[in-house]
Write an enzyme that holds these catalytic residues in place. Structure first.
Site, PDB file in Angstrom:
ATOM      1  N   ASP A 196       0.830  -1.200   0.000  1.00  0.00           N
ATOM      2  CA  ASP A 196       0.000   0.000   0.000  1.00  0.00           C
ATOM      3  C   ASP A 196       0.875   1.265   0.000  1.00  0.00           C
ATOM      4  O   ASP A 196       1.869   1.326   0.734  1.00  0.00           O
ATOM      5  CB  ASP A 196      -0.845  -0.047   1.291  1.00  0.00           C
ATOM      6  CG  ASP A 196      -1.922   0.996   1.353  1.00  0.00           C
ATOM      7  OD1 ASP A 196      -2.802   0.979   0.487  1.00  0.00           O
ATOM      8  OD2 ASP A 196      -1.892   1.828   2.298  1.00  0.00           O
ATOM      9  N   GLU A 249       1.665  -0.033  -4.749  1.00  0.00           N
ATOM     10  CA  GLU A 249       0.725   1.047  -5.069  1.00  0.00           C
ATOM     11  C   GLU A 249       1.503   2.356  -5.011  1.00  0.00           C
ATOM     12  O   GLU A 249       2.045   2.722  -3.962  1.00  0.00           O
ATOM     13  CB  GLU A 249      -0.430   1.086  -4.064  1.00  0.00           C
ATOM     14  CG  GLU A 249      -1.471   2.097  -4.498  1.00  0.00           C
ATOM     15  CD  GLU A 249      -2.335   2.627  -3.376  1.00  0.00           C
ATOM     16  OE1 GLU A 249      -3.434   3.117  -3.648  1.00  0.00           O
ATOM     17  OE2 GLU A 249      -1.903   2.585  -2.203  1.00  0.00           O
ATOM     18  N   HIS A 323     -10.897  -0.541  -5.289  1.00  0.00           N
ATOM     19  CA  HIS A 323     -11.764  -0.128  -4.184  1.00  0.00           C
ATOM     20  C   HIS A 323     -11.684   1.368  -3.883  1.00  0.00           C
ATOM     21  O   HIS A 323     -12.418   1.852  -3.030  1.00  0.00           O
ATOM     22  CB  HIS A 323     -11.364  -0.923  -2.942  1.00  0.00           C
ATOM     23  CG  HIS A 323      -9.969  -0.580  -2.507  1.00  0.00           C
ATOM     24  ND1 HIS A 323      -8.865  -0.911  -3.261  1.00  0.00           N
ATOM     25  CD2 HIS A 323      -9.502   0.108  -1.435  1.00  0.00           C
ATOM     26  CE1 HIS A 323      -7.782  -0.457  -2.670  1.00  0.00           C
ATOM     27  NE2 HIS A 323      -8.134   0.167  -1.553  1.00  0.00           N
TER      28      HIS A 323
HETATM   29  C1  GLC Z   1      -4.306   3.198  -0.293  1.00  0.00           C
HETATM   30  C2  GLC Z   1      -5.535   2.336  -0.191  1.00  0.00           C
HETATM   31  C3  GLC Z   1      -6.653   3.170   0.371  1.00  0.00           C
HETATM   32  C4  GLC Z   1      -6.247   3.653   1.742  1.00  0.00           C
HETATM   33  C5  GLC Z   1      -4.896   4.378   1.704  1.00  0.00           C
HETATM   34  C6  GLC Z   1      -4.315   4.545   3.079  1.00  0.00           C
HETATM   35  O1  GLC Z   1      -4.455   4.239  -1.191  1.00  0.00           O
HETATM   36  O2  GLC Z   1      -5.832   1.776  -1.418  1.00  0.00           O
HETATM   37  O3  GLC Z   1      -7.868   2.484   0.401  1.00  0.00           O
HETATM   38  O4  GLC Z   1      -7.210   4.519   2.250  1.00  0.00           O
HETATM   39  O5  GLC Z   1      -3.944   3.656   0.966  1.00  0.00           O
HETATM   40  O6  GLC Z   1      -3.860   3.322   3.583  1.00  0.00           O
END
Ligand code: GLC
Length: 551
Positions: A196, A249, A323
């Site tokens: 993440d 990500e 999501h």
């Molecule tokens: C990423 C996740 C998201 C979350 C954020 C903080 O972007 O995909 O859902 O709110 O990280 O962890």
């Protein structure tokens, strides 16, 4: 799983299947739908976090990285689910949220209780001499990125919600803890990891204000040290097993960095998610706005990433939905009149690119946004904060709701509709988010009489069968066309031309001679035959057409 030939499916466990009489989904619910996943043909499931969490940010606020949150079940349930998936040839990818922990995590709690060791796990700073916050950084969910640390004079950094405290990756003990967590899940049958917001982990030791007109994210995103941290994590954990697939990500990243993150020579990650193509309907880069998408920007971004990542020997994750995003069908397609055609067009446009495709649950049945009418129907913390900020900024209630309806992350998070019964057989009680579309769009109906699911099956099979899709290079075609996103894939003597009309209006495009004479129709979303393929071709509303030449 072969990351070049196989497809990954994303399950948001809270909204997949409830088996307990609760309003939320659970791990046993996943087992129930393994035949469905198998039928689709995917090879790995990425699960959003189901670890112990106060659920302030739906599980992205983790209080225990090694335990299952009771709302989802127990470790025994997890083991049963993992075994059932693996027995059916489906691997597991878990979500490692390593930039921050919940403030309920034992580390943060010990830090609050005065334990110096754990205080060093987080980013604590005193306020400025004038009493203001340590820096002017903004939280990604709105408001300042600092919050008071207990009764002290210190503040802790929280780039997301104030219950999500950023970890200090400069501390080697933190890094060792995190690689141990990856190793723990590797012993529990996990062969995929999503990391993440992993490109924001590299904060400097001395934190400074963002200069005027500069967004604070510039000061902590894609810092060179992130590459060092990822190499170390790779070496100490997942890198020891060459079968493991990883995806980072990447928030507001660059192509250059993503090449470095994913070029196999660097031993960092397998692939990356970037979001630039999903910001083409942001006015001046701001998410909470509502404008039509910029088609030429969309094309340029997709092409630049495809071509440059290929040249740099990196690897892309391909996705329209997840999501955190409203449904692509609502943004780039036609959710009502041409729902089926545009769902297929978007699928083909993406799945025939170079990279690893991800399908977000519901996409394969053409799921659309719920179009909620009232704020009380929303749950997401980012949405609720945005509502407040938009209202304070002076917009009218109807304008605010219009933006929320278009941009909220809850658009993607509504329960999976398995049939047309009241709660879509997702749960036996009113679910945590309602799905007002269940009657019209549901799995049962799609499998009985729909054609989107079949189209996805076809795309998954094609990637598996044709090396030109998994391994071919890519050249943009007719790049300046104002309605068509088109490209040619090549591998040896194999060639694939993919044409996608992103609009309802018909439009002409020239088909190169080699594809008129010698090709066969590999895939189409209208009933057409080889005789229809002429040098000048008219693409119908949201038409997609893939022509294949193999010598
Ligand atoms: C990423 C996740 C998201 C979350 C954020 C903080 O972007 O995909 O859902 O709110 O990280 O962890």
């Amino acid at each position: 799983m072969d990351y070049k030939k196989d497809v990954i499916y994303q399950i948001y466990p809270k909204s997949f299947q409830s088996t307990t009489g609760k309003p939320t989904g659970d791990l046993r619910g996943v087992i129930k739908h393994i035949p469905y996943l198998k039928k689709l043909g995917i090879k790995m499931v990425w699960f959003n976090p189901f670890f112990t969490s106060p659920q302030k940010d739906n599980g992205y606020d983790i209080a225990d990285f090694r335990a299952i949150d009771p709302i989802y079940g127990t470790m025994d349930d997890y083991m049963a689910m993992a075994k059932a998936l693996r027995d059916n040839g489906i691997e597991l990818m878990l979500d490692m949220v390593f930039n921050h922990t919940s403030t309920e995590h034992i580390w943060f709690q010990k830090a609050l209780a005065g334990d110096k060791k754990y205080q060093d796990y987080y980013i604590l700073r005193p306020g400025k001499p004038d009493g203001s916050l340590p820096t002017n950084w903004e939280s990604k969910f709105g408001g300042p990125a600092w919050n008071k640390f207990g009764d002290t004079d210190l503040y802790y950094l929280c780039l997301y919600d104030k219950t999500q405290a950023d970890l200090d990756w400069r501390n080697p003990d933190v890094r060792a803890e995190l690689s141990d967590i990856v190793n723990f899940w590797m012993t529990k049958g996990v062969t995929g990891f999503r990391f993440d917001v992993i490109n924001v982990i590299g904060k400097d030791e001395i934190l400074v204000d963002a200069p005027p007109e500069t967004e604070s994210k510039k000061l902590y995103t894609d810092k060179p040290i992130v590459h060092t941290y990822l190499k170390e994590l790779n070496q100490h954990s997942f890198g020891q097993d060459p079968e493991i697939v990883t995806v980072g990500e990447m928030s507001s990243t660059t192509i250059e960095n993503c090449i470095e993150y994913t070029n196999p020579d660097n031993h960092e990650l397998t692939m990356v998610f970037n979001f630039h193509h999903l910001k083409v309907d942001y006015e001046n880069g701001q998410k909470w706005t509502k404008i039509p998408f910029d088609f030429s920007a969309l094309k340029n971004i997709l092409f630049d990433w495809q071509v440059d990542i290929t040249a740099g020997n990196g690897w892309n994750a391909l996705f329209w939905n997840c999501h955190d995003q409203p449904r692509a069908l609502n943004r780039f397609g036609s959710p009502d009149k041409y729902r089926v055609e545009s769902a297929k067009m978007l699928a083909a446009a993406l799945h025939l690119l170079r990279g690893t495709p991800y399908i977000y649950m519901g996409e394969e049945i053409g799921m659309v946004d719920p179009d909620y009418s009232s704020l009380s129907q929303y749950d997401d913390i980012e949405t609720l904060n945005a509502y407040k900020e938009l209202t304070v900024s002076g917009l009218k209630e109807t304008e605010v709701m219009d933006i929320i309806r278009t941009k909220s992350r809850d658009n993607a998070r509504i329960p999976m509709p398995w049939d047309d019964s009241e709660f879509g057989s997702f749960s036996t009680v009113t679910p945590w988010l309602t799905n007002p579309k269940t009657k019209d769009i549901n799995v049962k109906k799609e499998l009985e009489s729909g054609s989107i699911f079949k189209f996805y099956q076809q795309l998954i099979q094609l990637r598996h069968d044709l090396d030109v899709i998994s391994d071919g290079d890519i050249t943009p075609y007719s790049r300046d066309h104002d309605q068509v996103f088109a490209y040619i894939r090549r591998l040896g003597t194999d060639r694939l031309l993919v044409l996608n009309n992103f609009y309802e209006k018909e439009t002409e495009i020239e088909i190169p001679k080699e594809f008129v004479d010698d090709s066969r129709i590999l895939l189409a979303n209208y009933d057409i035959s080889k005789n229809d393929i002429k040098t000048s071709y008219t693409l119908k509303a949201y038409e997609t057409l893939a022509l294949y030449v193999s010598e």
